[in-house]
Design a protein around this motif. Structure first.
Motif, short mmCIF file in Angstrom:
data_model
loop_
_atom_site.label_atom_id
_atom_site.label_comp_id
_atom_site.label_asym_id
_atom_site.label_seq_id
_atom_site.Cartn_x
_atom_site.Cartn_y
_atom_site.Cartn_z
N SER A 99 0.86 -1.17 0.00
CA SER A 99 0.00 0.00 0.00
C SER A 99 0.90 1.22 0.00
CB SER A 99 -0.92 0.02 1.22
OG SER A 99 -0.17 0.20 2.41
N LEU A 100 0.50 2.24 -0.73
CA LEU A 100 1.24 3.49 -0.79
C LEU A 100 0.33 4.59 -0.26
CD1 LEU A 100 3.81 4.99 -1.62
CD2 LEU A 100 2.80 5.31 -3.88
N GLU A 101 0.62 5.05 0.95
CA GLU A 101 -0.17 6.11 1.58
C GLU A 101 0.47 7.46 1.27
OE1 GLU A 101 -0.36 5.13 5.70
OE2 GLU A 101 -1.51 3.28 5.36
N LEU A 102 -0.30 8.34 0.66
CA LEU A 102 0.19 9.63 0.22
C LEU A 102 -0.57 10.75 0.90
CD1 LEU A 102 0.12 8.80 -3.59
CD2 LEU A 102 2.13 8.72 -2.12
N SER A 103 0.13 11.79 1.27
CA SER A 103 -0.52 13.00 1.79
C SER A 103 0.32 14.20 1.40
CB SER A 103 -0.67 12.93 3.32
OG SER A 103 0.59 12.87 3.96
N ASP A 104 -0.36 15.30 1.10
CA ASP A 104 0.38 16.50 0.73
C ASP A 104 -0.45 17.75 0.98
OD1 ASP A 104 -1.20 17.28 -1.71
OD2 ASP A 104 -0.42 15.39 -2.46
N TYR A 105 0.25 18.85 1.05
CA TYR A 105 -0.39 20.16 1.18
C TYR A 105 0.40 21.14 0.32
CZ TYR A 105 -2.02 24.61 3.01
OH TYR A 105 -2.54 25.88 3.11
N THR A 106 -0.30 21.81 -0.59
CA THR A 106 0.35 22.80 -1.45
C THR A 106 -0.48 24.08 -1.48
OG1 THR A 106 -0.76 21.83 -3.39
CG2 THR A 106 1.47 21.07 -2.91
N GLY A 107 -1.04 24.41 -0.32
CA GLY A 107 -1.87 25.60 -0.21
C GLY A 107 -3.34 25.26 -0.21
N GLY A 108 -4.16 26.26 0.09
CA GLY A 108 -5.60 26.04 0.11
C GLY A 108 -6.13 25.74 1.49
N ALA A 109 -7.39 25.32 1.54
CA ALA A 109 -8.06 25.12 2.83
C ALA A 109 -7.58 23.88 3.56
CB ALA A 109 -9.57 25.02 2.61
N HIS A 110 -7.18 22.86 2.82
CA HIS A 110 -6.72 21.62 3.46
C HIS A 110 -5.82 20.86 2.51
CE1 HIS A 110 -9.52 19.41 0.92
NE2 HIS A 110 -10.49 20.21 1.31
N GLY A 111 -5.14 19.88 3.06
CA GLY A 111 -4.30 19.03 2.25
C GLY A 111 -5.10 17.92 1.58
N ASN A 112 -4.40 17.01 0.98
CA ASN A 112 -5.05 15.89 0.31
C ASN A 112 -4.35 14.60 0.72
OD1 ASN A 112 -6.93 14.63 -1.31
ND2 ASN A 112 -5.78 14.94 -3.20
N TYR A 113 -5.05 13.47 0.62
CA TYR A 113 -4.45 12.19 0.97
C TYR A 113 -5.14 11.09 0.19
CZ TYR A 113 -8.61 11.43 3.86
OH TYR A 113 -9.91 11.26 4.28
N ASN A 114 -4.41 10.02 -0.07
CA ASN A 114 -5.01 8.85 -0.70
C ASN A 114 -4.13 7.64 -0.48
OD1 ASN A 114 -3.14 8.71 -3.13
ND2 ASN A 114 -4.04 10.74 -3.42
N THR A 115 -4.69 6.49 -0.76
CA THR A 115 -3.98 5.22 -0.62
C THR A 115 -4.10 4.43 -1.91
OG1 THR A 115 -4.42 5.11 1.77
CG2 THR A 115 -3.86 3.04 0.66
N LEU A 116 -2.97 3.93 -2.39
CA LEU A 116 -2.94 3.14 -3.62
C LEU A 116 -2.42 1.74 -3.30
CD1 LEU A 116 -1.31 5.79 -5.99
CD2 LEU A 116 -3.75 5.35 -5.65
N PHE A 117 -3.02 0.73 -3.93
CA PHE A 117 -2.57 -0.64 -3.77
C PHE A 117 -1.76 -1.07 -4.99
CE2 PHE A 117 -6.60 -1.18 -1.15
CZ PHE A 117 -5.93 -1.12 0.06
#
Length: 258
Positions: free
Chosen positions: A123-141
């Protein structure tokens, strides 16, 4: 820029008796030289990666190529290091023009889920923030055949001609899980194309069944988070290929190796 790349200590390596491929988790961090001040709190942008390094070079090369290709399909990054450098450079170009600069971050954490003779899954858990109201996250298999040093797509578990039947079984489970009736429309709370249920390609095999995962924004609003959908093997046994059944058997056994 501050660079740190190191092996984890031996006592923290993850190799269990049931594992067939040996590996160690590696840490990589790249930070920006630009420091921002937000309400008196100093911060900086960074890129962080944690990933398994396998002793078998062919497996490593396959995994790293797929990580980069799937996450950054429009780029020519050949390594995590290249991706990290590009992320920091993009930030340092942007921060010079930002009236109210904030620190960015990008984190990836790859985990070994299953490590059997004929099946390797991560599993590849990703999270990032590049400005804005909130960051983003997702999980890839990611699913692999270690013996053939190749990827495993859904068609190797469920033949293409039987995937429509898989979708019908999955929809029944999904509707029950979501508290929906068999005839209730999906257009009010979900983002399915043409308002029809469908499975995505983000799946893996577990000891219990075939697991699909929908990331944020994929079928629901951000606030709803991710959606997991487990399809028990007992309901799809007649649909599975011999390869799929072989993997299922291995996942349900306690395989030990020297």
């Amino acid at each position: 820029m501050l660079f740190l790349s190191c092996n984890l200590n031996n006592e923290r390596k993850t190799v269990s008796k049931a594992d067939t491929l040996r590996y160690r988790y590696q840490h990589y961090i790249l930070s920006s030289k630009e420091v921002v001040d937000n309400d008196g709190k100093k911060d900086t942008t960074y890129f962080k990666a944690v990933f398994p390094e396998f002793e078998q070079k062919e497996i490593n090369d396959l995994i790293k190529r797929q990580f980069t290709a799937n996450r950054q399909p429009d780029t020519q990054y050949n390594s995590i290091e290249q991706e990290a450098k590009a992320f920091i450079e993009n930030y340092e170009d942007f921060v010079k023009m930002d009236e109210y600069p904030r620190a960015w971050y990008s984190e990836m954490h790859a985990k070994v889920l299953q490590n059997k003779p004929s099946f390797l899954s991560l599993s590849l858990e990703l999270s990032d923030y590049t400005g804005g109201a909130h960051g983003n996250y997702n999980t890839l298999f990611y699913n692999y055949d270690p013996l053939k040093v190749d990827t495993i797509g859904l068609e190797k578990i469920i033949p293409v001609e039987k995937q429509q039947s898989l979708t019908k079984i999955a929809e029944v489970i999904f509707r029950k899980q979501e508290g929906l009736s068999t005839e209730q429309a999906l257009d009010e709370s979900y983002f399915f194309e043409d308002n029809r249920f469908h499975l995505n390609n983000n799946f893996t095999l577990t000891p219990k069944g075939l697991l699909f995962l929908y990331n944020v924004y994929e079928i629901k609003p951000y606030a709803a988070g991710i959606t997991e959908l487990m399809i028990p093997y007992e309901q799809i046994d007649s649909l599975m290929t011999e390869e799929g059944k072989h993997i299922r058997t291995q996942l349900r056994q306690n395989i030990t190796t020297n």
